[in-house]
Design an enzyme around this catalytic site. Structure first.
Site, PDB file in Angstrom:
ATOM      1  N   SER A   1       0.787  -1.235   0.000  1.00 46.71           N
ATOM      2  CA  SER A   1       0.000   0.000   0.000  1.00 46.71           C
ATOM      3  C   SER A   1       0.820   1.286   0.000  1.00 46.71           C
ATOM      4  CB  SER A   1      -0.963   0.007   1.187  1.00 46.71           C
ATOM      5  OG  SER A   1      -0.263  -0.163   2.411  1.00 46.71           O
TER       6      SER A   1
ATOM      7  N   ASP B   1      -3.958   6.462  10.766  1.00 46.42           N
ATOM      8  CA  ASP B   1      -4.040   5.009  10.964  1.00 46.42           C
ATOM      9  C   ASP B   1      -2.737   4.419  11.489  1.00 46.42           C
ATOM     10  OD1 ASP B   1      -2.361   5.001   8.753  1.00 46.42           O
ATOM     11  OD2 ASP B   1      -3.808   4.075   7.400  1.00 46.42           O
TER      12      ASP B   1
ATOM     13  N   HIS C   1       0.209   4.187   7.254  1.00 47.55           N
ATOM     14  CA  HIS C   1       0.486   4.720   5.928  1.00 47.55           C
ATOM     15  C   HIS C   1       1.119   6.106   5.993  1.00 47.55           C
ATOM     16  CE1 HIS C   1      -2.845   1.770   5.004  1.00 47.55           C
ATOM     17  NE2 HIS C   1      -1.851   1.367   4.232  1.00 47.55           N
TER      18      HIS C   1
END
Length: 296
Positions: free
Chosen positions: A38, A240, A243
């Site tokens: 990601s 979060d 990231h």
């Protein structure tokens, strides 16, 4: 009658333009493969919209990530288009994509090249075991990378690799991470016929589990020639905690660019790399014609 049909097909095939056209892509296009999970696909600016309970991208594109007619991306349909954020929008299709390091990297190195071609291959939430030879992600990366040079219009410059957060969850995955990583790098180089292809990997900023240090240790010391590592630790994270923020992704892209540009002759592909790219194109053509003549 069948033979006449196939002869007609061959004539039309030779006269028609391939999907990736050499007249569209200058023969000196410099190709960079973007792979991982990601944080390479890009989650900068992605947040949870509490009003709709959906994950969305804020749409903010920093100046460092601006589009440039000389920077292209290979789409999911293997078509070259002008690159723009999010780079992985049609690749990592099950997730919401935002800003990654690819565009800030490309805008930093474009001054060294006539044209840059980015080949996005990253998929969020994936383990390194899913990137081993024979697995879908590995084979798709090889397929897309070969398609990028199929017209004979470009040469591989480097692989940009950022992966490992998912491997911090399980002790076994973390303990064999280095072994899997070395195998992945060697297999990818072999299958692209580029034994010395530069690989710039990113050491994790954070992880999804308790074995972050074990994975980082493997990343920081692969013991492979022409493999370089930039460290993302300390770069600001999204709420979060996993990231990188948009500004962090911009900085990371510049860090990767600095690492690449520090490689001796990084902007001057070797004769071997050009020859290998041409061989790859030849093999693709031979496979196509072999399939056609099989029916004659």
């Amino acid at each position: 009658m069948t033979k006449i049909f196939y002869y007609f097909f061959i004539i039309n095939f030779l006269q028609s333009s391939p999907q990736i056209q050499s007249q569209t892509i200058p023969r000196n296009i410099s190709i960079f493969i973007l792979a991982g999970q990601s944080n390479m696909a890009g989650r900068g600016g992605v947040y949870n919209d509490t009003a709709t309970n959906n994950t969305v991208w804020d749409g903010v594109i920093p100046p460092e990530c601006r589009s440039n007619p000389s920077i292209l991306r290979l789409t999911a349909k293997l078509e070259w288009k002008e690159a723009k954020e999010p780079l992985h929008v049609d690749i990592d299709v099950n997730k919401t994509n935002g800003i990654g390091p690819g565009m800030s990297f490309a805008n930093r190195v474009i001054t060294r090249f006539g044209q840059v071609g980015l080949v996005p291959c990253s998929i969020g939430g994936t383990k390194l075991s899913q990137w081993q030879k024979g697995q879908f992600l590995y084979e798709e990366t090889v397929r897309r990378s070969k398609a990028a040079v199929a017209s004979g219009g470009g040469s591989y410059q480097a692989v940009l690799w950022y992966q490992g957060e998912s491997d911090t969850v399980d002790m076994v995955d973390a303990s064999v991470y280095k072994k899997r990583l070395v195998k992945f790098f060697n297999d990818l180089r072999n299958d692209l016929h580029q034994p010395n292809l530069p690989i710039i990997q990113v050491a994790l900023a954070t992880g999804a589990g308790p074995y972050l240090d074990a994975v980082r240790k493997a990343q920081l010391k692969t013991d492979l020639e022409n493999v370089y590592c930039v460290d993302a630790r300390g770069l600001p994270l999204e709420p979060d905690g996993l990231h990188l923020t948009t500004s962090s992704q911009v900085r990371l892209g510049h860090m990767i660019a600095e690492s690449f540009l520090a490689i001796p002759n990084s902007a001057q592909p070797s004769l071997y790399m050009h020859f290998s790219s041409l061989l790859c194109s030849l093999f693709v053509s031979l496979n196509i014609f072999g399939t056609i003549f099989h029916f004659l």
